[in-house]
Motif scaffolding. Structure first.
Motif, mmCIF file in Angstrom:
data_model
loop_
_atom_site.group_PDB
_atom_site.id
_atom_site.type_symbol
_atom_site.label_atom_id
_atom_site.label_comp_id
_atom_site.label_asym_id
_atom_site.label_seq_id
_atom_site.Cartn_x
_atom_site.Cartn_y
_atom_site.Cartn_z
ATOM 1 N N VAL A 150 0.874 -1.182 0.000
ATOM 2 C CA VAL A 150 0.000 0.000 0.000
ATOM 3 C C VAL A 150 0.903 1.222 0.000
ATOM 4 N N TYR A 151 0.738 2.064 -1.007
ATOM 5 C CA TYR A 151 1.648 3.192 -1.236
ATOM 6 C C TYR A 151 0.851 4.493 -1.179
ATOM 7 N N TRP A 152 1.187 5.339 -0.206
ATOM 8 C CA TRP A 152 0.413 6.554 0.039
ATOM 9 C C TRP A 152 1.226 7.775 -0.385
ATOM 10 N N PHE A 153 0.692 8.548 -1.322
ATOM 11 C CA PHE A 153 1.344 9.762 -1.809
ATOM 12 C C PHE A 153 0.457 10.963 -1.489
ATOM 13 N N SER A 154 1.065 12.138 -1.435
ATOM 14 C CA SER A 154 0.313 13.368 -1.180
ATOM 15 C C SER A 154 0.566 14.376 -2.287
ATOM 16 N N ALA A 155 -0.520 14.964 -2.799
ATOM 17 C CA ALA A 155 -0.418 15.973 -3.872
ATOM 18 C C ALA A 155 -0.756 17.356 -3.343
ATOM 19 N N GLU A 156 -0.444 17.606 -2.073
ATOM 20 C CA GLU A 156 -0.739 18.923 -1.496
ATOM 21 C C GLU A 156 -0.111 20.039 -2.324
ATOM 22 N N ASP A 157 1.120 19.844 -2.762
ATOM 23 C CA ASP A 157 1.762 20.711 -3.748
ATOM 24 C C ASP A 157 2.889 19.907 -4.377
ATOM 25 N N ASP A 158 3.605 20.510 -5.309
ATOM 26 C CA ASP A 158 4.629 19.767 -6.046
ATOM 27 C C ASP A 158 5.750 19.272 -5.134
ATOM 28 N N LYS A 159 6.127 20.083 -4.155
ATOM 29 C CA LYS A 159 7.244 19.701 -3.279
ATOM 30 C C LYS A 159 6.859 18.525 -2.388
ATOM 31 N N VAL A 160 5.635 18.542 -1.864
ATOM 32 C CA VAL A 160 5.170 17.422 -1.041
ATOM 33 C C VAL A 160 5.045 16.165 -1.894
ATOM 34 N N LEU A 161 4.526 16.317 -3.105
ATOM 35 C CA LEU A 161 4.414 15.160 -4.003
ATOM 36 C C LEU A 161 5.793 14.582 -4.299
ATOM 37 N N ASP A 162 6.748 15.450 -4.581
ATOM 38 C CA ASP A 162 8.110 15.009 -4.863
ATOM 39 C C ASP A 162 8.693 14.270 -3.665
ATOM 40 N N LYS A 163 8.453 14.800 -2.460
ATOM 41 C CA LYS A 163 8.976 14.170 -1.245
ATOM 42 C C LYS A 163 8.371 12.786 -1.017
ATOM 43 N N THR A 164 7.045 12.670 -1.186
ATOM 44 C CA THR A 164 6.426 11.365 -0.937
ATOM 45 C C THR A 164 6.845 10.342 -1.993
ATOM 46 N N VAL A 165 7.043 10.803 -3.234
ATOM 47 C CA VAL A 165 7.541 9.885 -4.265
ATOM 48 C C VAL A 165 8.951 9.421 -3.909
ATOM 49 N N ASN A 166 9.798 10.343 -3.453
ATOM 50 C CA ASN A 166 11.162 9.984 -3.060
ATOM 51 C C ASN A 166 11.166 9.018 -1.873
ATOM 52 N N ASP A 167 10.262 9.258 -0.904
ATOM 53 C CA ASP A 167 10.209 8.376 0.273
ATOM 54 C C ASP A 167 9.826 6.952 -0.121
ATOM 55 N N ILE A 168 8.824 6.819 -0.987
ATOM 56 C CA ILE A 168 8.422 5.486 -1.436
ATOM 57 C C ILE A 168 9.535 4.850 -2.262
ATOM 58 N N ALA A 169 10.174 5.657 -3.117
ATOM 59 C CA ALA A 169 11.276 5.149 -3.942
ATOM 60 C C ALA A 169 12.387 4.596 -3.070
ATOM 61 N N SER A 170 12.701 5.300 -1.984
ATOM 62 C CA SER A 170 13.780 4.845 -1.102
ATOM 63 C C SER A 170 13.420 3.537 -0.418
ATOM 64 N N LYS A 171 12.138 3.366 -0.063
ATOM 65 C CA LYS A 171 11.721 2.115 0.574
ATOM 66 C C LYS A 171 11.799 0.944 -0.394
ATOM 67 N N LEU A 172 11.581 1.223 -1.674
ATOM 68 C CA LEU A 172 11.649 0.172 -2.696
ATOM 69 C C LEU A 172 13.045 0.043 -3.302
ATOM 70 N N LYS A 173 13.945 0.948 -2.877
ATOM 71 C CA LYS A 173 15.310 0.993 -3.418
ATOM 72 C C LYS A 173 15.298 1.231 -4.921
ATOM 73 N N ALA A 174 14.374 2.090 -5.349
ATOM 74 C CA ALA A 174 14.324 2.502 -6.749
ATOM 75 C C ALA A 174 15.352 3.595 -6.984
ATOM 76 N N ILE A 175 15.846 3.694 -8.199
ATOM 77 C CA ILE A 175 16.898 4.656 -8.522
ATOM 78 C C ILE A 175 16.312 6.063 -8.485
#
Length: 781
Positions: A150-175
């Motif tokens: 279950v992957y939860w992202f936030s689109a409150e603004d571009d910076k928050v969206l970028d941060k949540t994408v990066n956080d999920i990426a780090s958990k999955l060890k995506a580049i």
């Protein structure tokens, strides 16, 4: 006639000569063309040979690439880490059975395993109506179904969206990389699982959807993803259907306020009131008055639980406060709130009024007001601090200097459901509550809260590892910068707190625009100071590390503009710090090597990454020691000149620079900085440094001496004297040679007894040398 013939003959001869000359030139030209053609033919033959050789090389490269790619995909097919990043379950969740069934119906849960495709849904509704609680509850109930994560992202603004994408990426060890690259790699990773996954995009409430948000919303039609995609938004279903192509008529549903029975169930659960027939009617009346809005019921129930009042008493207070609020809005000609928003506003006001009257309540309200400038999704405990420069409110500083005071601030705000714990050391606040706080502030109080926010965030930045602490520039070529430690930061979460504070900085910057529009010149004079510019600089570094170079440069330019607005007093020091690059050490845009290091070291603490195969070149150990020594000497100089804050900066920079390399770390830096903290009356920080030094040098008097002075400053007299006695034990001349002891502990030495034997101990215990009732300190050698 003869003369005429001779003349024509001469002309003919001249023509022949001219023709012969031109013929010779033509022969030369033809010869040259022949040579050029021959050379070109030779070059063409050479190129043909090279192309044939390169074709063979290209074929070999293609073969090698195909082999590597196949290995890569084989590796990708390995089981990815299980991720469940939904928010915590609402402990008071009630009802919503039909809504959860509606969500399952839209997503066609029962047919998902057979279809092996992506299904989309949208939950639309007012702020505070419970969209996040509903989908979070759904995710927890269906956890066993979503084995792919279950992957939860936030689109409150571009910076928050970028941060949540990066956080999920780090958990999955995506580049990691640009937003598009990180998102693509993350979704591709999720798509490798053969089990259904759930992706949630929360807070899609911006008036205009950015390109990044639109890019995210297109993934169901582009990515090979198996599972469900759910969007939470304040938009109505028709607008969402028209704006986003992935949604269909039957894929969106409007979430309404609680049904009557569910509202009462929630209110009883939240207020902890025992349910019986005597209170049923009062509960019904209160729920109806609050419009059965979950957020309003949450705040009302919290108040009733803490105050132990009954429903009817609260209802009377609510009606009174609501009437006052309506009158106030009419007076401002702003009575355009919806009934639901008015209900939340009223319950919020009731809670605030009670908090203000509580011990440490004013400090809690002050902190909450400052937090209206921050990212409300996660507010760390570290932000509850005295500030740099210190917050001017003495009572607030006194409260937050105590760990118990900090805890009480959070307890007050969470007890009344204004904040909610999202971790052991962090809280969040609902965006609607944050909006109400902002709206309740006058322009003058906004300026005050903005200054508080800057000071608290500046203090938090100063206590965490920042990329600026690890970078130096070649004085002869200021454009070349490298990591200045002998090795890369050892932890992938080295800059994690810095990145989180940067998110608060971005929100602070966004709110500045409102201040610039609404503030008059008198207010502005008190708002701008160097720490404001420093926060903008840290945010610019964060943006540059995340590949947003133009935005980073604009923000850095804004930081320089703020420096131009500073009062003349103290400007000379700021100008000097700018010229020697000590205020803004890193140049924007960041070099690629530094971007890579920062990006890889902002991971959550639980994430581990392999070391980089190539690391940016940095200073060797000798150069590192030289840099640390230079900073130490600079700190010593500033201290002698009574420029304590500059000395503190120098010592802190030296400590941060050398912390990750034991060979370069001199523990005396800790006692030096502790001494500065004592001069600045920052006794808690001095105590931390003193204890840190004692851990490293337990047999040296200097750590105990600073500890004694710090405890004395905190009015811990007995503990201070014990620490001073230990300093005396390790240096018998401390009272005569160490000037601060003469001033703070002038009569202590005669009450300290060092006992090396049992006989000495007995003698001291029964000695009459010290008057009765005065504390003796016995040190067993």
């Amino acid at each position: 006639m003869l003369t005429l013939l001779r003349s024509e003959l001469d002309e003919l001869c001249e023509a022949v000569k001219t023709w012969e000359l031109e013929k010779g030139q033509m022969i030369t030209i033809v010869s040259n063309v022949t040579d050029i053609k021959s050379n070109l033919s030779k070059q063409i033959d050479d190129l043909r040979i090279k192309v044939e050789k390169n074709s063979e090389g290209i074929k070999n490269l293609e073969k090698k690439f195909t082999t590597e790619l196949s290995r890569f995909y084989i590796k990708e097919e390995e089981k990815i880490p299980y991720v469940f990043s939904a928010p915590p379950r609402n402990g008071y969740f009630a009802g919503r059975t039909e809504e959860i069934q509606d969500l399952k119906r839209i997503l066609k849960v029962e047919g998902t395993l057979n279809e092996k495709k992506v299904r989309v849904a949208a939950v639309c509704g007012l702020g505070g109506i419970g969209k996040t609680s509903l989908v979070s509850e759904y995710a927890h109930q269906m956890k066993d179904f979503y084995k792919g994560g279950v992957y939860w992202f936030s689109a409150e603004d571009d910076k928050v969206l970028d941060k949540t994408v990066n956080d999920i990426a780090s958990k999955l060890k995506a580049i990691p990389g640009t937003f598009d690259l990180t998102l693509s790699n993350t979704l591709r990773k999720i798509g490798t699982t053969n089990d259904p996954s759930l992706i949630v995009l929360d807070c899609l409430d911006q008036q205009e959807l950015s390109s990044n948000m639109r890019k995210f919303l297109t993934f169901p039609s582009e990515e090979n993803f198996f599972g469900h995609f759910v969007v939470l938004t304040r938009r109505n279903p028709i607008r969402l259907f028209n704006e986003v192509s992935v949604f269909e008529d039957d894929s969106c549903f409007q979430l309404e306020c609680f049904q009557s029975a569910d509202a009462k169930q929630f209110l009883f659960s939240r207020s902890k009131v025992v349910r019986d027939k005597n209170v049923e009617n009062d509960a019904q009346c209160l729920c109806d008055e609050l419009g059965r809005l979950p957020l309003a019921l949450e705040q009302a129930g919290a108040y009733i639980q803490i105050r132990r009042c009954n429903f009817s008493t609260y209802l009377k207070q609510y009606k009174t406060e609501r009437l006052r609020l309506l009158k106030r809005q009419r007076a401002r000609a702003a009575g355009n709130d919806s009934s639901e928003r008015l209900a939340v506003h009223t319950t919020w006001l009731i809670n605030i009024e009670y908090i203000k009257k509580s011990p440490d309540g004013q400090a809690a309200v002050r902190f909450m007001s400052a937090c209206s400038f921050f990212d409300g999704n996660e507010i760390e405990e570290e932000l509850i601090n005295v500030g740099t420069p210190e917050v001017e409110d003495v009572e607030y500083r006194k409260c937050v200097l105590s760990p118990l005071g900090c805890r009480e601030v959070l307890n007050l705000l969470t007890d009344f459901s204004l904040f909610t714990y999202v971790g052991a050391h962090s809280v969040c606040t609902h965006r609607l509550v944050q909006e109400l706080v902002w709206e309740s502030l006058t322009p003058e109080s906004k300026a005050e809260s903005f200054i508080d926010a800057v000071r608290m965030l500046s203090y938090a930045f100063s206590k965490c590892f920042s990329p600026s602490n690890f970078v130096s520039s070649d004085e002869n070529n200021g454009e070349e910068q490298n990591i200045s430690i002998c090795d890369l930061p050892k932890s992938p979460s080295h800059f994690y707190m810095w990145s989180k504070f940067s998110m608060h900085g971005h929100h602070l910057c966004r709110n500045m625009e409102n201040l610039l529009v609404t503030f008059d010149s008198v207010c502005l004079d008190s708002v701008w100071f160097p720490e404001t510019a420093k926060i903008l600089y840290e945010c610019a570094v964060h943006l540059s590390a995340n590949h947003k170079q133009e935005e980073a440069k604009r923000l850095l330019n804004f930081a320089y503009r703020i420096l131009d607005w500073l009062p003349l007093a103290g400007y000379e020091t700021v100008e000097k710090n700018v010229s020697n690059n000590s205020l803004f050490p890193l140049f924007i845009p960041l070099p690629k090597s530094i971007q890579i290091v920062i990006k890889r070291c902002c991971m959550p603490p639980s994430v581990s990454l392999q070391r980089l195969t190539e690391k940016p070149c940095g200073l060797d150990l000798d150069k590192l020691k030289e840099s640390v020594e230079k900073l130490k000497l600079d700190g010593n100089k500033r201290f002698k000149e009574d420029r304590y804050k500059e000395a503190l900066d120098a010592y802190s920079s030296a400590i941060d620079l050398a912390r990750d390399c034991n060979n370069a770390f001199n523990p005396l830096l800790l006692t030096n900085r502790a001494t500065v903290y004592i001069k600045l009356k920052q006794y808690e920080d001095a105590l931390k440094d003193a204890n840190n030094y004692i851990t490293r040098r337990p047999d040296c008097w200097k750590g105990y001496a600073r500890k004694a002075l710090a405890l004395d400053g905190l009015d811990e007299k007995v503990s201070a004297e014990i620490a001073a006695a230990l300093a005396f034990y390790h240096n018998r001349a401390v009272f005569s040679d160490f000037l601060p002891f003469k001033e703070s502990f002038f009569d202590l030495q005669k009450r300290i007894f060092v006992c090396d034997t049992v006989d000495q101990l007995q003698k001291v215990i029964f000695s009459q040398e010290v008057e009765t009732g005065v504390l003796k300190i016995l040190v067993l050698g």
